[in-house]
Scaffold this motif. Structure first.
Motif, PDB file in Angstrom:
ATOM      1  N   ASN A  69       0.841  -1.197   0.000  1.00 25.74           N
ATOM      2  CA  ASN A  69       0.000   0.000   0.000  1.00 25.74           C
ATOM      3  C   ASN A  69       0.878   1.248   0.000  1.00 25.74           C
ATOM      4  O   ASN A  69       1.952   1.271   0.606  1.00 25.74           O
ATOM      5  CB  ASN A  69      -0.912   0.020   1.219  1.00 25.74           C
ATOM      6  N   TYR A  70       0.371   2.303  -0.641  1.00 24.87           N
ATOM      7  CA  TYR A  70       1.122   3.558  -0.698  1.00 24.87           C
ATOM      8  C   TYR A  70       1.314   4.140   0.703  1.00 24.87           C
ATOM      9  O   TYR A  70       2.343   4.751   0.995  1.00 24.87           O
ATOM     10  CB  TYR A  70       0.390   4.553  -1.592  1.00 24.87           C
TER      11      TYR A  70
ATOM     12  N   GLU B  77       0.258   7.055  -5.753  1.00 25.74           N
ATOM     13  CA  GLU B  77      -0.823   6.218  -5.218  1.00 25.74           C
ATOM     14  C   GLU B  77      -1.880   6.019  -6.289  1.00 25.74           C
ATOM     15  O   GLU B  77      -2.337   6.980  -6.913  1.00 25.74           O
ATOM     16  CB  GLU B  77      -1.434   6.876  -3.978  1.00 25.74           C
TER      17      GLU B  77
ATOM     18  N   ASP C  80      -5.706   4.046  -7.687  1.00 30.36           N
ATOM     19  CA  ASP C  80      -7.090   3.982  -7.215  1.00 30.36           C
ATOM     20  C   ASP C  80      -7.298   2.891  -6.170  1.00 30.36           C
ATOM     21  O   ASP C  80      -8.239   2.960  -5.373  1.00 30.36           O
ATOM     22  CB  ASP C  80      -8.043   3.735  -8.397  1.00 30.36           C
TER      23      ASP C  80
ATOM     24  N   ALA D 246      -5.269   2.314  -3.797  1.00 29.50           N
ATOM     25  CA  ALA D 246      -4.452   2.741  -2.648  1.00 29.50           C
ATOM     26  C   ALA D 246      -3.102   2.035  -2.611  1.00 29.50           C
ATOM     27  O   ALA D 246      -2.423   2.041  -1.588  1.00 29.50           O
ATOM     28  CB  ALA D 246      -5.201   2.520  -1.330  1.00 29.50           C
ATOM     29  N   GLN D 247      -2.702   1.432  -3.741  1.00 28.33           N
ATOM     30  CA  GLN D 247      -1.396   0.786  -3.836  1.00 28.33           C
ATOM     31  C   GLN D 247      -0.441   1.662  -4.644  1.00 28.33           C
ATOM     32  O   GLN D 247      -0.754   2.806  -4.969  1.00 28.33           O
ATOM     33  CB  GLN D 247      -1.544  -0.602  -4.456  1.00 28.33           C
TER      34      GLN D 247
END
Length: 693
Positions: free
Chosen positions: A75-76, A94, A96, A98-99
């Motif tokens: 994840n970001y 980041e 959509d 959230a990665q």
């Protein structure tokens, strides 16, 4: 037939192995290297992957993505990413989901690619290298990942394989793969009764992993595993680079850390220095025009290096102590310490490891190729067409996992099914009493045991088709829970059961001889039998089938586009080569086989083609390059044909001359033989006559 294919996806370099020729072979890439840089680069017309990406990395730093396995499935907002950022030159953003995605300039526009896509691109290149080398069909892959990968990251690794057109038969921990290789290829040296206790230590480019294993002939169990995610060769390189950056700041009045390309060149030079110091006590560093047209030079000793990496060496004992504790062993119980990974060549690191265990280290495994070889063997185990020696292995579960459900008839709403330290693959069956469809979730039991930032939810399932018996409110539902060989937590199957009455034969004591056998007796007993097979709808961190298919199609389109660019470049090079070759031969070899008019016309065409090639045709299409080539070849081949015909005539004349010479020589030999035979016959005749008298 698919060739069993094992990949050690390294953070810096990747090693490929295949099971063939009654053994495991390491596959070399297009430049005959036994490892391939783990890089994906993007240009104005095509991608650069592996060796080609490494060649253009310095000039295309912002559009080249490295450290792929550090961002895969991450994840970001993950705290780990804060640590990772300093190792990346590409722009990471980041997405959509959230990665993490890489934002690069590709095909003259800004584009984004997820970490899973980037890894898939790289694996596709690795597959292509293997296909070209083996001339075989590559579909099945065993891919190794770090022991600290969570379920989400392991799912991302499996998705990357599928996008690359590969079937991941197993996702295996890196050190476990090396241990399997040790157990399989050292079988003659292993005991058959009490297992040998072996510590496997892998210190690579970015991480440090330890596994304690019990190994005996045909069997392996991982008793304990631990790791340090931020301890590896790149940390050593960074320590050296920071030292030189400070020195250059004072000595040359430049700060290389302000310029990404300059600092990257210092990092590359620092890596070379580290390798030199593994065998020497001192190493120089020289970089031309590193920044602002300034040439820099310096040197460093091994003692200085050890001083700069002392903070890393001070924590080298921590993973070992955790792994030993999990295994329930002490350092004295360990029979052998097997070290792998490029960083284990650092003398001070080896000395520290040996000191911790109180015994010398063993290097019977190939430090760079052991993991890939183990992967290839594991993949071969899953092949229906290959027979391999039997070998059973179980891995160590690093995180405790519980399954949750809505409480109805049960006393609890969850159960710890796969505890930390348990071995997998593993299967557990639980029974729940349900009155209709329901949901089950798999979660990490203790968040504090997991790496910071890990989401507790692993997966959830909707169990459908639950119908109680008539007149009953609930029905018993059995779930088969599994921690499968790849480390994935799943519900393998689910079904309802019902109670039925059946007749069972009553066993009696044996009758004595002469007694009549009594009639068989039956009694009614109640048994649970399967009623309905239930449907499972799973939601997990893995990509949906639609998402995966979309990425798969995009990757195939990019592969086709890259191939077209490569083919176009080949045709352009072929045209350029033909122009210079034909021009040179027209003035030399072909000179007497072309008329003056043909020479004049062809020379004009060659000049026009050359001018076009370096002007309007510099960035043309494959079809136009082929058309230009064929236009020149239509005349050039006529002249070439005359030249070849003349050469053939000369060869024919030479052959005839040789044949005539050989015939003459044979005739001379025969004549000489006849003369010799006459000389021997005359004396014999005289002797006969004298004998008659």
């Amino acid at each position: 037939m698919s060739v069993p294919f094992g990949v050690d996806l390294g953070n810096d370099n990747t090693v490929i192995a295949c099971a063939r020729n009654r053994g495991i072979d390491i596959i070399v890439n297009e430049v005959s290297n036994r490892s391939t840089p783990s890089l994906v680069g993007f240009g104005m017309k095509n991608r650069f992957i592996g060796e080609s990406a490494k060649n253009q990395q310095t000039s295309n730093l912002k559009n080249t993505v490295d450290n792929l396995k550090r961002i895969l499935g991450l994840n970001y907002a993950d705290p780990d990413f804060e640590t990772e950022k300093k190792f990346f030159s590409a722009n990471l953003v980041e997405n959509d989901a959230a990665q993490i995605s890489a934002k690069v300039r590709f095909l003259a526009e800004q584009q984004e690619f997820t970490s899973t896509q980037l890894t898939a691109m790289y694996l596709n290149k690795i597959k292509d290298i293997t296909v070209k080398e083996t001339k075989g069909n590559i579909t099945d892959i065993c891919l190794s990942v770090p022991v600290w990968y969570t379920e989400k990251q392991r799912r991302a690794a499996a998705d990357a394989c599928k996008i690359a057109g590969l079937n991941p038969v197993r996702i295996v921990n890196e050190v476990t793969a090396a241990a399997v290789g040790y157990g399989v290829f050292k079988q003659n040296d292993l005991p058959t009764d009490e297992a040998k206790k072996v510590a496997f230590i892998d210190i690579g480019h970015s991480s440090y992993q330890v596994s304690i294993a019990a190994v005996k002939k045909g069997e392996l169990k991982i008793l304990g595993s631990a790791y340090d995610k931020h301890f590896g060769g790149r940390d050593f390189d960074l320590a050296i680079a920071n030292h030189f950056a400070e020195e250059f700041k004072g000595k040359y009045k430049i700060d290389v850390r302000e310029n990404a390309k300059a600092f990257y060149r210092v990092l590359v030079a620092s890596e070379k220095v580290k390798k030199v110091l593994s065998a020497n006590t001192q190493a120089p560093i020289n970089i031309e025009s590193v920044m602002n047209d300034v040439d820099v030079s310096s040197s460093i000793t091994r003692e200085e290096l050890e001083e700069y990496i002392q903070p890393l060496l001070n924590r080298i004992n921590v993973p070992i102590e955790i792994a030993l504790k999990d295994a329930g062993l002490s350092a004295a119980d360990i029979d052998s310490i097997e070290v792998i990974g490029g960083c284990t060549r650092v003398p001070s690191l080896k000395a520290k490891l040996s000191e911790i265990f109180g015994k010398p280290l063993s290097t019977t495994l190939n430090q760079d190729e052991a993991i890939a070889r183990g992967n290839a063997f594991i993949c071969a185990m899953h092949s229906p067409t290959l027979r391999v020696r039997p070998f059973k292995f179980e891995d160590f579960n690093p995180y405790s996992v519980s399954y949750f459900w809505d409480k109805e008839e049960e006393d609890d709403d969850h159960m710890e099914v796969f505890p930390r330290g348990g071995l997998f693959p593993s299967t557990k069956i639980i029974t729940l009493f349900r009155k209709g469809d329901f949901e089950v979730e798999a979660r990490y039991t203790n968040k504090e045991q997991c790496p910071p930032g890990v989401e507790p939810l692993i997966a959830k399932w909707l169990v459908k088709g639950v119908v109680p018996n008539e007149g009953e409110q609930y029905i018993a539902t059995k779930l088969k829970l599994r921690n499968d060989p790849s480390g994935f937590y799943t519900i393998e199957s689910a079904h309802t059961v019902q109670e039925v009455t059946v007749k069972e034969l009553v066993e009696k004591e044996a009758t004595e001889e002469g007694e009549e056998e009594a009639e068989p007796e039956y009694r009614e007993v109640k048994k649970l039998v399967k009623k309905d097979e239930l449907t499972l709808e799973m939601t997990s961190a893995a990509l949906t089938e639609d998402q995966r298919n979309a990425f798969f199609e995009k990757e195939n389109n990019l592969v086709i586009a890259d191939k077209l660019v490569a083919d176009t470049e080949d045709r352009k090079n072929a045209l350029e080569e033909y122009i210079y070759e034909l021009r040179g031969k027209l003035e030399d070899q072909y000179a007497k086989f072309a008329s003056d008019a043909e020479k004049e016309r062809l020379t004009g065409l060659l000049s026009k083609a050359e001018d076009w090639l370096y002007d309007d045709g510099y960035d043309s299409t494959k079809a136009k390059y082929i058309a230009k080539y064929e236009e020149l070849a239509s005349i050039g081949n006529l002249i070439k044909g005359r030249y070849l015909a003349d050469q053939e005539e000369k060869k024919q004349a030479m052959r005839q001359k040789q044949e005539a010479s050989q015939m003459a020589a044979m005739a001379e030999k025969m004549a000489a033989a006849r003369e010799a035979s006459k000389g021997t016959e005359e004396p014999k005749k005289e002797a006969d006559e004298m004998d008659v008298d």
